[in-house]
Design an enzyme around this catalytic site. Structure first.
Site, PDB file in Angstrom:
ATOM      1  N   HIS A  89     -12.843  10.670  32.674  1.00 21.74           N
ATOM      2  CA  HIS A  89     -12.637  11.755  33.645  1.00 21.74           C
ATOM      3  C   HIS A  89     -13.767  11.785  34.658  1.00 21.74           C
ATOM      4  O   HIS A  89     -14.257  12.841  35.029  1.00 21.74           O
ATOM      5  CB  HIS A  89     -12.556  13.107  32.939  1.00 21.74           C
ATOM      6  N   HIS A 123      -7.991  16.164  23.607  1.00 17.43           N
ATOM      7  CA  HIS A 123      -9.432  15.931  23.787  1.00 17.43           C
ATOM      8  C   HIS A 123     -10.042  16.914  24.805  1.00 17.43           C
ATOM      9  O   HIS A 123     -11.030  16.595  25.463  1.00 17.43           O
ATOM     10  CB  HIS A 123      -9.703  14.462  24.148  1.00 17.43           C
ATOM     11  N   HIS A 179       0.464  19.474  30.580  1.00 19.23           N
ATOM     12  CA  HIS A 179      -0.452  20.385  31.262  1.00 19.23           C
ATOM     13  C   HIS A 179      -0.629  19.977  32.714  1.00 19.23           C
ATOM     14  O   HIS A 179      -0.417  18.826  33.076  1.00 19.23           O
ATOM     15  CB  HIS A 179      -1.821  20.504  30.575  1.00 19.23           C
ATOM     16  N   GLU A 210      -1.207  11.772  30.467  1.00 18.81           N
ATOM     17  CA  GLU A 210      -2.065  11.396  29.333  1.00 18.81           C
ATOM     18  C   GLU A 210      -1.244  11.025  28.093  1.00 18.81           C
ATOM     19  O   GLU A 210      -1.782  10.460  27.140  1.00 18.81           O
ATOM     20  CB  GLU A 210      -3.051  12.533  29.000  1.00 18.81           C
TER      21      GLU A 210
END
Lengths: 119, 282
Positions: free
Chosen positions: B59, B12, B193, B240
């Protein structure tokens, strides 16, 4: 293992945990305000005054004025809120990666490609 | 009994929205990524799910760290995107499914998952980028979305084991809903990441591929990891993966992999797509 029992550190990483969440509260709150154009404009008009409005420490304020991402992380900045600060500066995540690793943006991008290929 | 027909996992990353807005899908950088999506879109257009249960993390749009829910669920008829601070165009409203949302919320709290229940919830790129990807042109208004938000921002975060259990509890809740509606589940974000620190830029392709294998055939294997393990192996934002694990928990019947794609890097991230078919448990 629970967070309380597992106190390991990960090199080159500041975990955004309770210590950082408390230390960086004002800093992150300021960056959260960058979701709105009003906050972005007010910051741009007088960056230091805007930092003062949110009660940033002198170290945090200097790091904001210097765009010093690593210090901001160590001073409690969450990357999700710092990303909004970066956006205000028109920096993308490769620019931010380069700033933090001491590489040029092209070097950082090349490292991503290499890592992505599993090399 | 509502019918859980399958699941999709996807990245996303905000840069995806920019790429679509700037029509970069066919450029050399983006093509290997976007080539992963037509089979998923075809499946969605053919199967026509009525409802998407979508796991994502906020976020810093709806939630700030003044009050940070570990797990939250939207129960509204409609959700809105808003300015996130860095220039992604906001997209049309997202349609909700209030009745099933409340049913899930009631069932979850009874089941020991004390959700934060949201009648208003601004949804950020974590939820909107997957919808834009699946329905190009933001043609998603006909699909009803139930947002389930997992804290991936501030430690302590729920562990992978807990996220799998959350998914299972949502699966049981959907199974107990008296309706013939078709439900698909989206797990979004990931994979490896790290955006922050001197270690920024880490991508672990081998681990990502191993996770995708395990998500299909042995999701319990992923619960041996703690969040700190995921951070060491895959980077600070590899947590995530918890949204993918939660998605997999919802699928309590027979799972068959229909399609996958993996490409890295996209922005700073290892980017995976999975399309899973699901047959309801007996």
């Amino acid at each position: 293992m629970s967070y309380i029992d597992d106190q390991r550190e990960v090199e080159g990483t500041v975990l955004f945990d309770h210590r950082m969440a408390k230390k960086g509260y004002g800093l992150n709150k300021m960056c959260f305000s960058f979701n709105g154009q009003v906050g972005r404009d007010e910051f741009s008009q007088d960056e230091a005054a805007y930092c003062d409005k949110f009660g940033l420490s002198e170290v945090q304020k200097k790091a904001i004025l210097d765009k010093d991402i690593l210090t901001l992380l160590k001073e409690g900045g969450s990357i999700y809120y710092l990303a909004k600060f970066a956006g205000l500066l028109k920096l993308n995540m490769q620019d931010i990666g380069a700033l933090q690793t001491g590489m040029s943006v092209d070097e950082f991008k090349a490292m991503l490609v290499k890592n992505g290929q599993g090399k | 009994m509502a019918n859980i027909i399958g699941a999709v996992t996807t990245s996303h990353i905000p840069a995806i929205a920019n790429a679509m807005a700037n029509k970069l899908e066919e450029t050399p950088y983006w093509k290997p990524f976007f080539d992963g999506y037509p089979p998923v879109r075809e499946w969605l257009n053919e199967k026509k799910p009525d409802v998407i249960v979508l796991f994502y993390n906020d976020h810093g749009l709806e939630f700030f760290i003044d009050k940070k829910p570990t797990f939250s669920i939207g129960v509204a008829d409609e959700y809105h995107n808003a300015d996130e601070g860095w220039g992604i165009a906001t997209i049309p409203p997202v349609t909700g499914e209030s009745e099933l949302s409340w049913h899930i919320a009631n069932s979850l709290v009874h089941d020991g998952f004390d959700m934060t229940i949201c009648q208003e919830m601004k949804v950020d790129h974590g939820l909107t980028v997957p919808l834009s990807l699946m329905w190009p042109g933001n043609d998603y208004g006909h699909v009803k979305v139930i947002p389930v938000c997992i804290n991936c921002e501030q430690h302590p975060m729920p562990q992978p084991r807990r996220c799998l259990e959350l998914g299972k509890a949502i699966g049981r809740a959907i199974e107990s809903f008296d309706s013939d509606m078709k439900v698909a589940v989206f797990g979004t974000g990931g994979l490896s990441h790290q955006l922050d620190g001197e270690r920024a830029g880490i991508i672990n392709r081998e681990f990502d591929l191993e996770c995708m294998d395990n998500l299909v055939s042995d999701p319990e294997a992923l619960t041996k990891f703690s969040n700190l393990d995921l951070i060491e192996i895959g980077g600070a934002q590899a947590v995530e993966l918890n949204m993918w694990i939660a998605m997999r928990g919802v699928l309590r019947g027979k799972v068959t992999e229909l399609h996958r794609n993996y490409h890295a890097p996209i922005s700073n991230t290892g980017s995976g797509v999975l399309l899973l078919d699901h047959e309801m448990p007996d």
